[in-house]
Design a protein around this motif. Structure first.
Motif, PDB file in Angstrom:
ATOM      1  N   HIS A  81       0.837  -1.204   0.000  1.00 27.10           N
ATOM      2  CA  HIS A  81       0.000   0.000   0.000  1.00 27.10           C
ATOM      3  C   HIS A  81       0.873   1.255   0.000  1.00 27.10           C
ATOM      4  CE1 HIS A  81      -2.609  -3.186   1.693  1.00 27.10           C
ATOM      5  NE2 HIS A  81      -3.498  -2.621   0.891  1.00 27.10           N
ATOM      6  N   ASP A  82       1.970   1.180  -0.757  1.00 25.15           N
ATOM      7  CA  ASP A  82       2.917   2.288  -0.788  1.00 25.15           C
ATOM      8  C   ASP A  82       2.379   3.510  -1.520  1.00 25.15           C
ATOM      9  OD1 ASP A  82       3.073   0.375  -2.881  1.00 25.15           O
ATOM     10  OD2 ASP A  82       4.891   1.278  -3.621  1.00 25.15           O
ATOM     11  N   GLY A  83       1.210   3.396  -2.137  1.00 21.90           N
ATOM     12  CA  GLY A  83       0.590   4.557  -2.764  1.00 21.90           C
ATOM     13  C   GLY A  83      -0.057   5.496  -1.765  1.00 21.90           C
ATOM     14  N   VAL A  84      -0.256   5.028  -0.523  1.00 25.67           N
ATOM     15  CA  VAL A  84      -0.808   5.895   0.521  1.00 25.67           C
ATOM     16  C   VAL A  84       0.247   6.903   0.942  1.00 25.67           C
ATOM     17  CG1 VAL A  84      -1.712   6.000   2.879  1.00 25.67           C
ATOM     18  CG2 VAL A  84      -2.370   4.104   1.383  1.00 25.67           C
ATOM     19  N   GLU A  85      -0.115   8.176   0.932  1.00 24.28           N
ATOM     20  CA  GLU A  85       0.798   9.219   1.410  1.00 24.28           C
ATOM     21  C   GLU A  85       0.522   9.475   2.882  1.00 24.28           C
ATOM     22  OE1 GLU A  85       1.853  13.965   0.818  1.00 24.28           O
ATOM     23  OE2 GLU A  85       0.491  12.982  -0.599  1.00 24.28           O
ATOM     24  N   VAL A  86       1.555   9.365   3.717  1.00 21.92           N
ATOM     25  CA  VAL A  86       1.420   9.634   5.153  1.00 21.92           C
ATOM     26  C   VAL A  86       2.152  10.927   5.471  1.00 21.92           C
ATOM     27  CG1 VAL A  86       1.866   8.804   7.495  1.00 21.92           C
ATOM     28  CG2 VAL A  86       1.270   7.168   5.684  1.00 21.92           C
ATOM     29  N   ARG A  87       1.428  11.866   6.076  1.00 15.49           N
ATOM     30  CA  ARG A  87       2.025  13.139   6.467  1.00 15.49           C
ATOM     31  C   ARG A  87       1.962  13.308   7.976  1.00 15.49           C
ATOM     32  NH1 ARG A  87      -0.485  18.009   2.741  1.00 15.49           N
ATOM     33  NH2 ARG A  87       0.207  17.242   0.683  1.00 15.49           N
ATOM     34  N   ILE A  88       2.975  13.958   8.537  1.00 18.02           N
ATOM     35  CA  ILE A  88       2.938  14.365   9.935  1.00 18.02           C
ATOM     36  C   ILE A  88       2.275  15.734   9.976  1.00 18.02           C
ATOM     37  CG2 ILE A  88       4.306  14.913  11.980  1.00 18.02           C
ATOM     38  CD1 ILE A  88       6.481  13.023  10.762  1.00 18.02           C
ATOM     39  N   ALA A  89       1.097  15.795  10.582  1.00 18.05           N
ATOM     40  CA  ALA A  89       0.316  17.038  10.533  1.00 18.05           C
ATOM     41  C   ALA A  89      -0.781  17.021  11.584  1.00 18.05           C
ATOM     42  CB  ALA A  89      -0.303  17.208   9.144  1.00 18.05           C
ATOM     43  N   ASP A  90      -1.336  18.181  11.850  1.00 22.87           N
ATOM     44  CA  ASP A  90      -2.524  18.328  12.696  1.00 22.87           C
ATOM     45  C   ASP A  90      -3.727  17.904  11.863  1.00 22.87           C
ATOM     46  OD1 ASP A  90      -4.775  19.171  14.100  1.00 22.87           O
ATOM     47  OD2 ASP A  90      -3.951  21.127  14.620  1.00 22.87           O
ATOM     48  N   GLY A  91      -4.275  16.741  12.159  1.00 23.66           N
ATOM     49  CA  GLY A  91      -5.370  16.205  11.360  1.00 23.66           C
ATOM     50  C   GLY A  91      -6.613  17.057  11.345  1.00 23.66           C
ATOM     51  N   SER A  92      -6.845  17.817  12.414  1.00 20.51           N
ATOM     52  CA  SER A  92      -8.061  18.636  12.472  1.00 20.51           C
ATOM     53  C   SER A  92      -8.056  19.738  11.419  1.00 20.51           C
ATOM     54  CB  SER A  92      -8.221  19.254  13.864  1.00 20.51           C
ATOM     55  OG  SER A  92      -7.233  20.243  14.111  1.00 20.51           O
ATOM     56  N   LEU A  93      -6.878  20.056  10.884  1.00 22.18           N
ATOM     57  CA  LEU A  93      -6.773  21.099   9.859  1.00 22.18           C
ATOM     58  C   LEU A  93      -6.866  20.529   8.445  1.00 22.18           C
ATOM     59  CD1 LEU A  93      -3.918  23.276  11.415  1.00 22.18           C
ATOM     60  CD2 LEU A  93      -6.412  23.552  11.641  1.00 22.18           C
ATOM     61  N   GLY A  94      -6.833  19.199   8.335  1.00 22.01           N
ATOM     62  CA  GLY A  94      -6.919  18.576   7.023  1.00 22.01           C
ATOM     63  C   GLY A  94      -5.684  18.840   6.190  1.00 22.01           C
ATOM     64  N   ALA A  95      -5.882  18.875   4.880  1.00 19.45           N
ATOM     65  CA  ALA A  95      -4.784  19.119   3.932  1.00 19.45           C
ATOM     66  C   ALA A  95      -5.305  20.015   2.826  1.00 19.45           C
ATOM     67  CB  ALA A  95      -4.266  17.798   3.367  1.00 19.45           C
ATOM     68  N   PRO A  96      -5.371  21.328   3.069  1.00 19.04           N
ATOM     69  CA  PRO A  96      -5.955  22.254   2.099  1.00 19.04           C
ATOM     70  C   PRO A  96      -5.318  22.174   0.716  1.00 19.04           C
ATOM     71  CG  PRO A  96      -5.565  23.358   4.199  1.00 19.04           C
ATOM     72  CD  PRO A  96      -4.917  22.011   4.291  1.00 19.04           C
ATOM     73  N   ASP A  97      -4.020  21.844   0.674  1.00 18.82           N
ATOM     74  CA  ASP A  97      -3.331  21.797  -0.614  1.00 18.82           C
ATOM     75  C   ASP A  97      -3.775  20.620  -1.471  1.00 18.82           C
ATOM     76  OD1 ASP A  97      -1.961  20.209   1.401  1.00 18.82           O
ATOM     77  OD2 ASP A  97      -0.480  19.786  -0.151  1.00 18.82           O
ATOM     78  N   ARG A  98      -4.434  19.624  -0.851  1.00 26.20           N
ATOM     79  CA  ARG A  98      -4.888  18.458  -1.595  1.00 26.20           C
ATOM     80  C   ARG A  98      -6.408  18.375  -1.675  1.00 26.20           C
ATOM     81  NH1 ARG A  98      -1.174  14.258  -1.570  1.00 26.20           N
ATOM     82  NH2 ARG A  98      -2.794  13.037  -2.608  1.00 26.20           N
TER      83      ARG A  98
END
Length: 214
Positions: free
Chosen positions: A130-147
């Motif tokens: 499942h290497d297609g999953v991108e894992v980011r270290i981030a505050d999840g409550s803010l989501g990922a506005p860039d994506r």
């Protein structure tokens, strides 16, 4: 990873799908098939591999857990994925739910605030294909506005409200599933973004760690 024969692990996984999921009301065949493909033993600490398919949440370190298989399946079923969706997974944890979502969606971005868990999840996801999953270290409550926008958002931490940033990152008609409530009790809630505002439907009782915001 463990000393348990592969065939035995596969039998345990099949029993989990039949007894813990199908017989308890999970009816989405895509979800059942995905749960049958993902090796849960790869997402728990090595010393817990022998109990990976028990009907329970298990500790993964850092005061976090891998969710009970039934809850993972229920959340995926509530998202109603058809394979075309761009999905946001909030609270990577072990990476197990992200792997299941990866079986069901077009793409998955997973957010984890604890670096050591994010790294372990990346390794487990790579090991299991499942290497297609991108894992980011981030505050999840803010989501990922860039994506954004996302067709579906899965939140693996409890809150007493729908995080505004996550709701705003849903497509029109997009679905979010999250645990609502606190220590007095939680339920899975499905939130659909509509022109009139959030449309919420409560589902199963559950228990998650609190969502850390800010």
């Amino acid at each position: 990873m463990s000393g348990i024969p592969v065939g035995e692990l596969e039998r345990r996984r099949a029993r989990m799908v039949e007894h813990q999921l199908r017989r308890r009301g999970i009816s989405d065949e895509g979800v059942l098939a995905a749960m049958g493909r993902v090796p849960r033993e790869e997402f728990v600490p090595p010393e817990l591999a022998d109990v990976a398919y028990e009907d329970a949440a298990l500790p993964i370190g850092e005061s976090q857990t891998i969710s009970q298989p039934f809850i993972v399946a229920a959340m995926c079923e509530l998202l109603e994925l058809d394979g075309t969706e761009h999905v946001l997974d909030v609270g990577t944890g072990s990476g197990y739910a992200a792997a299941v979502l990866d079986e069901l969606a077009r793409s998955v971005l997973s957010l984890e605030r604890i670096p050591v868990l994010a790294e372990r999840a990346r390794l487990a996801l790579d090991r299991t294909g499942h290497d297609g999953v991108e894992v980011r270290i981030a505050d999840g409550s803010l989501g990922a506005p860039d994506r954004a926008p996302f067709d579906a958002i899965s939140v693996a931490a409890a809150t007493d409200h729908v995080p505004p940033a996550l709701y705003e990152q849903l497509t029109e008609g997009g679905r979010m599933v999250l645990p609502r409530g606190g220590r007095g009790g939680q339920r899975l809630v499905r939130v659909v973004r509509t022109p009139e505002g959030p449309e919420e439907t409560a589902s199963l009782a559950c228990r998650f760690v609190p969502l850390v915001e800010g």
